[in-house]
Design a protein around this motif. Structure first.
Motif, mmCIF file in Angstrom:
data_model
loop_
_atom_site.group_PDB
_atom_site.id
_atom_site.type_symbol
_atom_site.label_atom_id
_atom_site.label_comp_id
_atom_site.label_asym_id
_atom_site.label_seq_id
_atom_site.Cartn_x
_atom_site.Cartn_y
_atom_site.Cartn_z
ATOM 1 N N ALA A 217 -4.256 15.564 -41.635
ATOM 2 C CA ALA A 217 -3.934 14.880 -42.895
ATOM 3 C C ALA A 217 -2.447 15.066 -43.205
ATOM 4 N N PHE A 218 -1.970 16.269 -42.955
ATOM 5 C CA PHE A 218 -0.539 16.516 -43.187
ATOM 6 C C PHE A 218 0.296 15.672 -42.218
ATOM 7 N N GLU A 219 -0.172 15.572 -41.007
ATOM 8 C CA GLU A 219 0.559 14.814 -39.990
ATOM 9 C C GLU A 219 0.695 13.346 -40.422
ATOM 10 N N THR A 220 -0.400 12.799 -40.945
ATOM 11 C CA THR A 220 -0.372 11.412 -41.432
ATOM 12 C C THR A 220 0.653 11.266 -42.565
ATOM 13 N N LEU A 221 0.589 12.219 -43.473
ATOM 14 C CA LEU A 221 1.502 12.213 -44.623
ATOM 15 C C LEU A 221 2.955 12.326 -44.161
ATOM 16 N N TYR A 222 3.160 13.198 -43.206
ATOM 17 C CA TYR A 222 4.516 13.433 -42.691
ATOM 18 C C TYR A 222 5.057 12.164 -42.029
ATOM 19 N N ARG A 223 4.224 11.534 -41.217
ATOM 20 C CA ARG A 223 4.671 10.331 -40.511
ATOM 21 C C ARG A 223 4.940 9.185 -41.497
ATOM 22 N N ARG A 224 4.242 9.205 -42.599
ATOM 23 C CA ARG A 224 4.414 8.168 -43.610
ATOM 24 C C ARG A 224 5.773 8.307 -44.318
ATOM 25 N N TYR A 225 6.212 9.524 -44.508
ATOM 26 C CA TYR A 225 7.398 9.755 -45.340
ATOM 27 C C TYR A 225 8.616 10.280 -44.604
ATOM 28 N N LYS A 226 8.444 10.639 -43.356
ATOM 29 C CA LYS A 226 9.571 11.309 -42.696
ATOM 30 C C LYS A 226 10.822 10.428 -42.630
ATOM 31 N N GLY A 227 10.647 9.134 -42.354
ATOM 32 C CA GLY A 227 11.790 8.229 -42.248
ATOM 33 C C GLY A 227 12.524 8.071 -43.571
ATOM 34 N N PRO A 228 11.826 7.630 -44.612
ATOM 35 C CA PRO A 228 12.505 7.446 -45.900
ATOM 36 C C PRO A 228 13.181 8.717 -46.428
ATOM 37 N N VAL A 229 12.489 9.846 -46.294
ATOM 38 C CA VAL A 229 13.068 11.100 -46.806
ATOM 39 C C VAL A 229 14.314 11.479 -46.000
ATOM 40 N N TYR A 230 14.206 11.326 -44.692
ATOM 41 C CA TYR A 230 15.345 11.691 -43.837
ATOM 42 C C TYR A 230 16.553 10.799 -44.144
ATOM 43 N N ARG A 231 16.315 9.514 -44.300
ATOM 44 C CA ARG A 231 17.421 8.587 -44.574
ATOM 45 C C ARG A 231 18.017 8.829 -45.961
ATOM 46 N N TYR A 232 17.139 9.169 -46.903
ATOM 47 C CA TYR A 232 17.630 9.509 -48.248
ATOM 48 C C TYR A 232 18.593 10.698 -48.163
ATOM 49 N N LEU A 233 18.184 11.720 -47.412
ATOM 50 C CA LEU A 233 19.015 12.923 -47.285
ATOM 51 C C LEU A 233 20.300 12.630 -46.505
ATOM 52 N N LEU A 234 20.134 11.872 -45.423
ATOM 53 C CA LEU A 234 21.288 11.581 -44.555
ATOM 54 C C LEU A 234 22.347 10.768 -45.305
ATOM 55 N N ARG A 235 21.906 9.789 -46.064
ATOM 56 C CA ARG A 235 22.867 8.940 -46.775
ATOM 57 C C ARG A 235 23.381 9.616 -48.033
ATOM 58 N N GLN A 236 22.606 10.560 -48.517
ATOM 59 C CA GLN A 236 23.039 11.238 -49.735
ATOM 60 C C GLN A 236 24.058 12.341 -49.419
ATOM 61 N N CYS A 237 23.785 13.102 -48.364
ATOM 62 C CA CYS A 237 24.738 14.196 -48.067
ATOM 63 C C CYS A 237 25.717 13.827 -46.947
ATOM 64 N N ARG A 238 25.475 12.760 -46.233
ATOM 65 C CA ARG A 238 26.399 12.179 -45.231
ATOM 66 C C ARG A 238 26.768 13.156 -44.117
ATOM 67 N N ASN A 239 25.864 14.047 -43.833
ATOM 68 C CA ASN A 239 26.107 15.013 -42.757
ATOM 69 C C ASN A 239 24.779 15.247 -42.030
ATOM 70 N N PRO A 240 24.678 14.789 -40.780
ATOM 71 C CA PRO A 240 23.374 14.902 -40.087
ATOM 72 C C PRO A 240 22.843 16.339 -40.004
ATOM 73 N N ALA A 241 23.718 17.292 -39.761
ATOM 74 C CA ALA A 241 23.249 18.688 -39.628
ATOM 75 C C ALA A 241 22.662 19.182 -40.950
#
Lengths: 208, 215
Positions: free
Chosen positions: B51-75
């Protein structure tokens, strides 16, 4: 609720252009680390379990083990030394019958005259055992109880056989004392009781 | 395998209509029975790792892009991303459905972003402190570039413009466009009022529109 499609906060052209941007995703290694942590968390069960909850099973197992060992040790220490090495009932009975049959065959009268009247008294080899001597005749030891419990039928057969031999010896004694009538009377009653008994031909001649 | 529009097939093959209707219903069943985020999180709370895996796959992209574009540093984005999901994992025992899972997830992400800013600059970015009023929006520095026609060029230009937005406005824009959240959900996730979110979004849209030559 205010209009979410208000042009001041929403521009479809910008949204469309934004959706056309690259869509980077987290590296596969990061996915694996997070999913592994999630699985570990589930496998580890509830976190921060209380002391009693964590140690309940090991302590219970240890308590059961200690109790079991204590009971076994206590039981073992209560057993008498001879009971621990108690011989099988068959080995107890066998020597009782063997010496008497030898006596009968060899005609050793001196020994047979001393033979006791009852079965218990007729078990001379038992009396020679050190453990029985220490416990005394009247004391009923667990070993004796066990012996009685295990082979009562065997013991009864042996007693009857010994009793027949004993009566034959008595008849022989009466004959040797010259009390032939009494010997014959004793023989008659013996015959009624033991019709299948194989009589010594010599004795039969003496009774005729 | 190419997917076929089943509605077209149903109309084209009248004789096979019942079969195709059934097939279509079966094909759509998983979508109808798809678990909600909250149901999945409750299932994970009970020990269902998938169930967690499903949830993770559902949100991993949007959350990652939100963080990447917000802090502008991949690391930094990866570090924050891992930290956010591990917080979700560790919070499973005490999880109760109070708000939507998505709002809760982005609330954690927002707090982690604030921590990240504080760690870097010791203070919050000014955009979080001074919300632009209507006059600020009107007076925002606007560019007037030559009209961009090419789609790829437009996307590249938009990306640059998003990066140039103040942090608070950028966050509101990303939560709206990337996470698909409503103004109220953004307000809850960012611990602010709906009006403030609206103001930030208005500012962001104005600047992007001007930068793209769409005004």
């Amino acid at each position: 609720m205010t209009n979410e499609t208000d042009k001041s906060v929403h521009d479809p052209r910008i949204s469309q252009t934004y959706q056309g941007l690259d869509k980077p995703t987290p590296p596969a290694g990061l996915d694996d680390r997070i999913l592994a942590a999630a699985r570990r968390e589930v496998g580890a069960g509830p976190r921060k379990a209380s002391f009693s909850r964590r140690w309940a099973v090991p302590i219970s197992a240890a308590a059961v083990l200690v109790l079991s060992v204590s009971l076994i040790t206590l039981q073992y220490s209560r057993q008498s030394p001879d009971e621990r090495t108690a011989p099988q009932p068959a080995t107890v009975i066998a020597p009782q019958s063997v010496p008497l049959s030898k006596e009968q065959q060899t005609g050793d009268r001196a020994k047979t005259e001393e033979a006791p009247q009852t079965y218990r008294e007729l078990a001379p080899d038992r009396a020679s055992q050190p453990a029985d001597n220490m416990l005394g005749e009247e004391e009923v030891t667990p070993a004796v109880q066990k012996e009685k419990r295990i082979a009562p039928v065997q013991r009864q057969d042996a007693a009857e056989r010994l009793s027949a031999n004993q009566q034959i010896e008595q008849i022989k004694q009466l004959l040797s004392e010259g009390k032939k009538k009494e010997a014959i009377a004793a023989f008659e009653s013996f015959r009624q009781r033991y019709p299948d008994y194989k009589l010594d031909p010599e004795l039969k001649k003496r009774l005729d | 395998m190419a997917f076929v529009d089943m509605d077209v097939v149903i109309k084209a093959v009248p004789g096979g209509l019942p079969f195709f209707r059934s097939w279509h219903a079966v094909r759509c069943l998983p979508m109808a029975l798809e678990d909600s985020d909250e149901t999945l999180m409750l299932a994970y709370k009970k020990g269902d790792a998938t169930a967690f895996e499903t949830l993770y796959r559902r949100y991993k992209g949007p959350v990652y892009r939100y963080l990447l574009r917000q802090c502008r540093n991949p690391a930094s984005a990866e570090e924050l991303f891992q930290d956010i999901w591990l917080r979700i994992v560790n919070a499973r025992q005490g999880y109760t459905v109070k708000a939507s899972f998505r709002t809760w997830l982005y609330q954690i992400a927002h707090h982690r972003m604030i921590d990240h800013y504080r760690r870097q600059n010791t203070t919050l970015p000014e955009s979080y402190l001074d919300d632009p009023g209507p006059e600020d929006v009107a007076a925002a520095d606007t560019q007037n570039p030559a009209r961009i026609v090419d789609g790829q060029q437009q996307a590249a230009q938009l990306s640059v413009l998003i990066d140039a937005l103040p942090e608070a406005q950028r966050e509101a824009f990303l939560l709206k466009e990337e996470a698909g959240m409503t103004l109220q959900e953004i307000a809850t996730a960012t611990d602010t009022s709906r009006e403030t979110v609206k103001s930030r979004l208005r500012y962001a849209i104005r600047r992007l529109r001007d930068g793209m030559g769409m005004s």
